[in-house]
Write a protein that holds these residues in place. Structure first.
Motif, mmCIF file in Angstrom:
data_model
loop_
_atom_site.group_PDB
_atom_site.id
_atom_site.type_symbol
_atom_site.label_atom_id
_atom_site.label_comp_id
_atom_site.label_asym_id
_atom_site.label_seq_id
_atom_site.Cartn_x
_atom_site.Cartn_y
_atom_site.Cartn_z
ATOM 1 N N VAL A 81 -8.931 -9.037 7.420
ATOM 2 C CA VAL A 81 -9.101 -7.587 7.169
ATOM 3 C C VAL A 81 -10.539 -7.182 7.487
ATOM 4 C CG1 VAL A 81 -7.276 -7.354 5.444
ATOM 5 C CG2 VAL A 81 -9.498 -8.205 4.743
ATOM 6 N N LEU A 102 -9.846 -3.319 -3.129
ATOM 7 C CA LEU A 102 -11.060 -2.600 -2.699
ATOM 8 C C LEU A 102 -11.212 -1.393 -3.618
ATOM 9 C CD1 LEU A 102 -13.406 -2.126 -0.692
ATOM 10 C CD2 LEU A 102 -11.826 -0.744 0.661
ATOM 11 N N HIS A 113 -4.937 -8.548 10.467
ATOM 12 C CA HIS A 113 -4.289 -8.052 9.234
ATOM 13 C C HIS A 113 -2.798 -8.431 9.199
ATOM 14 C CE1 HIS A 113 -4.694 -4.776 5.940
ATOM 15 N NE2 HIS A 113 -3.831 -5.702 5.578
ATOM 16 N N ARG A 127 -9.009 -7.014 1.420
ATOM 17 C CA ARG A 127 -9.210 -5.710 2.055
ATOM 18 C C ARG A 127 -10.563 -5.700 2.743
ATOM 19 N NH1 ARG A 127 -4.720 -4.878 2.335
ATOM 20 N NH2 ARG A 127 -3.406 -3.383 1.268
ATOM 21 N N GLY A 165 0.820 -1.219 0.000
ATOM 22 C CA GLY A 165 0.000 0.000 0.000
ATOM 23 C C GLY A 165 0.849 1.262 0.000
#
Ligand code: NAD
Length: 523
Positions: free
Chosen positions: A254, A202, A276, A229, A72
């Motif tokens: 998640v 997502l 996570h 996600r 990310g």
């Protein structure tokens, strides 16, 4: 070359970087310290702690690359980086195996009730009949999203003798066939699968992709696993499905909110939860550090990294095919930009021959723009910010393709139009960039060093007059090419010379009889 490692990464990545750069590992750096020192660095390596904001990027005058050792990039202002021409790279492949293995763990834990059995034994209970499980063998795996992780899950599930059906509208049928999976629509996957595993990003399209209606379609004893996600599964709908035993169980890594606060889901026995951690293994962290270190090294050496988030992605094979043409594109852009009179308003780029068969020529077009803009701007332009800067300067770009490359495998034609002029140049790669046509004149020119172009009337003595003038001014000519449309018509002369022609000499050449234009180029 100075590299800042601002978050703690695996030592192997740091060691690799140290072989080529001066590495400062300051993993406690504060936002203020980052703002004050970022101007010293050409590369910054981060994980999720350090925020590379617009303000930081504005001060990062030497920065070429922001490398996120992981996936990310929520902590990087990618738009600001793109505007400034800074590459943002990550290491998405570093976690694929790790997340796939965690998914397998979640699937087995849910199927065999391992987590609650563990808890029960630790409470000194021996409830053997409570933990009756199911096998994975001969069950159908439903995969939602067959990318890096989804495909790794499928290959592991094959070892468990499971069949796989896949919902991924973006996966070409041929690729699915090569992977040995059957493509289906979401409804079929939900109705037929015993284990459904989610591996999509997502996006607005995937938000609550699995909600009440979807749980209604699933088999009563099926399981759903989400290691992708939070938000892809509607947690209220999941709670209903689990508490009313509409499905057999679920496993989540998640959540819609992380950590999940006061979630009713956590009170249920038929759900397995982890915080996570699907990507958290020593190997993934080591691999992320090594991958981004290699990306940084590639950029510092002037090469092209592969996981650039703010540039189009090309696979390795395509990259190898276009690589020889990158230098040519830069030269063609630079040539046309220096040769044309006035500011370029329109640009036509045509890819001919084999290059025209490529699905996307975006990188080549960006490189032509880079060549054009670097010849006229002081601030460096690269493949990242070239399209933005071209747009700001009002340059309209048209790209074309044709199979006809004359007698070459591939050709690139660049035509620039300004308010006052039009100039076109064509080139190919013959182990080095070669210009084969300038305007309508066939030539054979290596675009390098100091060059001179003159347009003149094709009359006896015109070539000699120009050569003599340059000689009088002590300018030594290396090579000469001339071309003309018809005998006695308009002609063009291209020279390579040993030094840059001073402005006053250029003016004298322009004032010669029968010369109607002359320009010096630096390539
Ligand atoms: P990827 O980009 O390689 O694959 C995603 C796949 O989803 C692609 O094949 C794409 O075609 C497909 N897809 C996109 N939109 C879709 C839609 N609307 N319907 C069906 N398919 C769709 O990504 P990846 O590396 O495999 O990662 C998958 C997911 O795992 C991502 O959400 C990623 O953020 C997540 N992830 C989670 C962790 C973790 O710690 N839990 C770690 C890494 C990645």
């Amino acid at each position: 070359m100075k590299v800042l490692v601002a978050d703690s990464i695996n030592q192997k990545g740091i060691d690799n970087l140290k072989e080529v750069a001066d590495v400062v590992a300051d993993t406690d750096i504060t936002p203020e310290e980052l703002l004050n020192t970022i101007s010293e660095y050409e590369a910054i390596v981060i994980r999720s702690r350090t925020k590379v904001t617009r303000e930081v990027i504005q001060r990062a005058d030497k920065l070429k690359i922001i490398a996120r050792a992981g996936v990310g990039v929520d902590n990087v202002d990618v738009v600001a980086a793109t505007e400034k021409g800074i590459m943002v790279v990550n290491a998405p492949e570093s976690t694929s195996i790790t997340v796939a293995e965690h998914t397998m763990g979640m699937m087995l834990t849910a199927a065999r009730k391992i987590a609650i059995a563990d808890k029960s034994v630790k409470e000194n209970k021996w409830e053997k009949s409570r933990f009756m499980g199911v096998e994975l063998r001969n069950k159908t795996l439903g995969v939602v999203g067959m990318g890096r992780i989804g495909s790794q899950v499928v290959s592991r599930c094959k070892a468990f003798e499971m069949d796989a059906i896949v919902y991924d509208p973006y996966l070409p049928k041929e690729v699915a066939k090569q992977m040995g999976v059957q493509l289906a629509d979401l409804e079929t996957v939900l109705k037929e699968a015993d284990f459904i595993t989610i591996h999509v990003p997502l996006t607005p399209e995937t938000k609550h992709l699995i909600s009440t209606a979807e749980f209604e379609m699933m088999k009563e004893d099926s399981f759903i696993i989400n290691c992708a996600r939070g938000g892809i599964i509607d947690e209220d709908a999941l709670f209903d499905a689990l508490s009313n035993e509409k499905i057999g169980g679920a496993a989540l890594d998640v959540y819609e909110e992380e950590p999940p606060k006061d979630s009713k889901l956590l009170d249920l026995d038929n759900i397995v939860v982890t915080p996570h951690i699907a990507a958290s293994t020593k190997e993934a962290q080591r691999d992320a550090a090594i991958i981004v270190a290699n990306e940084v090294i590639e950029v510092l050496k002037g090469g092209a990294p592969k996981n650039v988030l703010n540039m189009p992605v090309v696979d390795q094979k395509t990259y190898e095919e276009i690589k020889p043409y990158l230098e040519l594109c830069k030269k063609l852009g630079s040539f046309v930009s220096q040769a044309i009179t006035g500011q370029i308003k329109e640009l036509e780029i045509v890819y001919c021959g084999e290059l025209s068969e490529m699905a996307n020529q975006d990188i080549l077009t960006r490189t032509v723009l880079q060549g054009i803009l670097n010849s006229v701007l002081i601030d460096p332009v690269n493949m990242i910010n070239a399209p933005t800067i071209a747009k700001e300067r009002g340059i309209t770009i048209t790209e074309g393709k044709t199979a006809d490359a004359q007698r070459y495998d591939s050709l690139i034609r660049v035509k620039a139009i300004s308010e006052k002029d039009e100039f076109s140049v064509e080139g190919t790669d013959l182990h080095e960039p070669v210009i084969i046509k300038i305007n309508n004149y066939w030539v054979d020119v290596k675009p390098e060093g100091h060059m001179f172009i003159s347009k003149y009337n094709d009359i006896p003595g015109a070539i000699g007059t120009i050569g003599t003038k340059l000689g009088e001014c002590n300018i030594n000519i290396g090579t000469m090419q001339v071309g003309r449309d018809i005998a006695g018509g308009k002609a063009i002369m291209i020279l390579t010379i040993d030094q840059k022609i001073p402005d006053n000499v250029m003016e004298e050449v322009k004032n010669l009889d029968n010369v109607f234009d002359a320009v010096g180029l630096e390539l």
